[in-house]
Design an enzyme around this catalytic site. Sequence first.
Site, short mmCIF file in Angstrom:
data_model
loop_
_atom_site.label_atom_id
_atom_site.label_comp_id
_atom_site.label_asym_id
_atom_site.label_seq_id
_atom_site.Cartn_x
_atom_site.Cartn_y
_atom_site.Cartn_z
N LYS A 96 9.78 18.40 47.30
CA LYS A 96 10.00 19.84 47.50
C LYS A 96 9.83 20.67 46.24
O LYS A 96 9.29 21.76 46.27
CB LYS A 96 11.44 20.08 47.99
CG LYS A 96 11.68 19.76 49.42
CD LYS A 96 13.03 20.32 49.83
CE LYS A 96 13.52 19.74 51.13
NZ LYS A 96 14.13 18.43 51.05
N LYS A 122 19.12 15.83 62.68
CA LYS A 122 19.11 17.06 61.88
C LYS A 122 18.54 18.20 62.72
O LYS A 122 17.54 18.03 63.41
CB LYS A 122 18.21 16.81 60.68
CG LYS A 122 18.16 17.92 59.67
CD LYS A 122 17.11 17.62 58.64
CE LYS A 122 17.69 17.48 57.25
NZ LYS A 122 16.73 17.05 56.28
N LYS A 174 20.40 21.79 46.56
CA LYS A 174 19.44 21.75 47.67
C LYS A 174 18.84 23.14 47.89
O LYS A 174 17.64 23.29 48.11
CB LYS A 174 20.18 21.27 48.93
CG LYS A 174 19.32 20.89 50.09
CD LYS A 174 18.38 19.75 49.79
CE LYS A 174 18.71 18.48 50.50
NZ LYS A 174 17.81 17.37 50.16
P1 NAD Z 1 23.25 8.82 52.25
O1 NAD Z 1 24.48 9.57 51.95
O2 NAD Z 1 23.17 8.13 53.56
O3 NAD Z 1 22.95 7.74 51.14
C1 NAD Z 1 23.18 7.96 49.78
C2 NAD Z 1 23.75 6.68 49.18
O4 NAD Z 1 23.89 6.90 47.78
C3 NAD Z 1 25.11 6.30 49.71
O5 NAD Z 1 25.08 4.98 50.20
C4 NAD Z 1 26.03 6.44 48.50
O6 NAD Z 1 27.05 5.49 48.51
C5 NAD Z 1 25.06 6.22 47.38
N1 NAD Z 1 25.40 6.79 46.06
C6 NAD Z 1 25.96 7.98 45.73
N2 NAD Z 1 26.07 8.10 44.40
C7 NAD Z 1 25.56 6.97 43.86
C8 NAD Z 1 25.37 6.51 42.54
N3 NAD Z 1 25.77 7.23 41.49
N4 NAD Z 1 24.79 5.31 42.36
C9 NAD Z 1 24.40 4.56 43.41
N5 NAD Z 1 24.55 4.93 44.69
C10 NAD Z 1 25.13 6.13 44.92
O7 NAD Z 1 22.07 9.89 52.10
P2 NAD Z 1 20.57 9.79 52.65
O8 NAD Z 1 20.49 10.48 53.96
O9 NAD Z 1 20.08 8.41 52.54
O10 NAD Z 1 19.83 10.73 51.60
C11 NAD Z 1 19.65 10.25 50.28
C12 NAD Z 1 19.24 11.36 49.33
O11 NAD Z 1 17.94 11.80 49.68
C13 NAD Z 1 20.15 12.58 49.36
O12 NAD Z 1 20.34 13.05 48.05
C14 NAD Z 1 19.37 13.58 50.15
O13 NAD Z 1 19.69 14.93 49.85
C15 NAD Z 1 17.95 13.22 49.74
N6 NAD Z 1 16.97 13.68 50.73
C16 NAD Z 1 16.99 13.17 52.01
C17 NAD Z 1 16.09 13.66 52.94
C18 NAD Z 1 16.12 13.12 54.36
O14 NAD Z 1 16.75 12.13 54.63
N7 NAD Z 1 15.43 13.73 55.30
C19 NAD Z 1 15.15 14.64 52.59
C20 NAD Z 1 15.17 15.12 51.28
C21 NAD Z 1 16.06 14.62 50.35
#
Ligand code: NAD
Length: 507
Positions: free
Chosen positions: A466, A391, A347
């Site tokens: 990003k 957040k 990140k």
């Molecule tokens: P989260 O943890 O709520 O959801 C992620 C899901 O991925 C979980 O349900 C987990 O069980 C699943 N997972 C993990 N490894 C896996 C795999 N190999 N195969 C299938 N499923 C898998 O996270 P989130 O808040 O929904 O964010 C998701 C992603 O988006 C993260 O990587 C985060 O860094 C990125 N992201 C989010 C935001 C934001 O929410 N504002 C912004 C930028 C990037």
Amino acid sequence: VHPTAARRPHAITVRSENTLYTDDHITAKFFNRGAEVDGANGQFNITPTVQLMMIGVGGNNGTTLCATILANRHNIIWHTKAGVQQPNYIGSLLRASTVRIGTEPVFGKEVHVPVSDVLPMVYPNDLVLGGWDISGVPMDKAMERAQVLGYDLQRQVAPHMALLGKPLPSIYYPDFIAANQEARADNVIPETDKAAHLEHSRANIKKFKKDNELDRTVVFWIANTERYSDIIPGVNDTADNLLASIKSSHSEVSPSTLFAVAAILEGEPFVNGAPQNTFVPGAIELAERHHSFIGGDDLKSGQTKLKSVLAEFLVNASIEPLSIASYNHLGNNDGHNLSAERQFRSKEVSKSTVVHDMVDTNRLLYKAPEIGPKGAPVGKGEHPTTLSDSKRAIDEYYSEIFCGGRSIINIFNETPSSPHPSSWILTILTELLTRVQYRKVTPNAADQKEFAPLYSAFSLLSCILKAPLVKPCTEVVNRQRNALEGFLKACIGLEGSSDLLLETRIW
Ligand code: NAD
């Protein structure tokens, strides 16, 4: 233009029959190619045959995205403590923003139309939803677990979420995501070797496409942030080496790269919404070889978007940001995963690049190529679970102004983390770009005979990513909304209109 004030060699010289340089004047002929618009009553409809298959569909982003689309599709109206709430697509660049396409013929009033009217695009309500998750919790319960949406909305949308069932089992390699995610991993593909994992996910994509009679399946990584993969010569540096490494189950092939390879080989676009380097050089070469489409990395709509906007404002106002220091913390599962060192590092890398292109635009402020705002460091976030999906982000912009003065802008940003529409915007845009073709017409005989698809890496998605993936040897530009606007307009033969508005400035 009368350049007598400072007689010096011109830094740039326009070589055109329309531009004339003399000792006293630069005289330019300009064709104001604005378009006259008569009022648009045409409507475009396209058949809804697009599937969004999310990896990590059971997480906060996945469940919030599905629930929002289902609430809109079924017109669910719910109560909050402030009153009655209707579903909408506010926050969506494609559904809730407009673009200027020209001026009215008589009074020259500007005409703005919804971005979604410029070209035929899929409507988010029509996306067919599905995907994988290492957690087998059914989608209605996963939405509850995420604690993002209000109770009354959850209550009403839950039966529709339940129909999505349980996510498909996924690929889980504990070395790539934080150890704290292990308890979630109860829904994993049984096979143990990577070639079998690849075949399994390809079969999933094929079956979904066939079952739903779809033209397109956009495969989207919104699962947890992985650690960076090491780029190792002979392992993932070329397409052939990567395929061989999958065959031999090499430990450095990540789940996200495997899914990307599956989508590429199935000829379906793959977008990476998280920061890790899913697109190792071998994956990019493979996409080029198959003329498949890829886009990434890391969704951008909040704190980081503001950073690129503010950096642009400061540098264009000739104020020199000396340092940009950031800190954030969040309470959800994403925050939990990012509290581990190696995942946080992914990140940190993706966040640190968002102002570099602005520095490069102004060598009056930043004299040497290596000088820029220091670090843009990202303070390592805590993970206070009490905040749930909320957040908090703090950014300090420390800049030099006139005669050594200093300006400090502090921004405190508090927002829910997951209700942001990047994923469906990217899906719709991705699908649209897969349909765009071009043919080069030049005055010489080297004309391109056939129409061809766009280049494999969709850099136009970068308006909400990003760390944009771009064509090798081309620059990352963080001011991409203009690029997207210009591109969409070019597709209908409109030149990008500037803010020149010449007719308002001359007799
Ligand atoms: P989260 O943890 O709520 O959801 C992620 C899901 O991925 C979980 O349900 C987990 O069980 C699943 N997972 C993990 N490894 C896996 C795999 N190999 N195969 C299938 N499923 C898998 O996270 P989130 O808040 O929904 O964010 C998701 C992603 O988006 C993260 O990587 C985060 O860094 C990125 N992201 C989010 C935001 C934001 O929410 N504002 C912004 C930028 C990037």
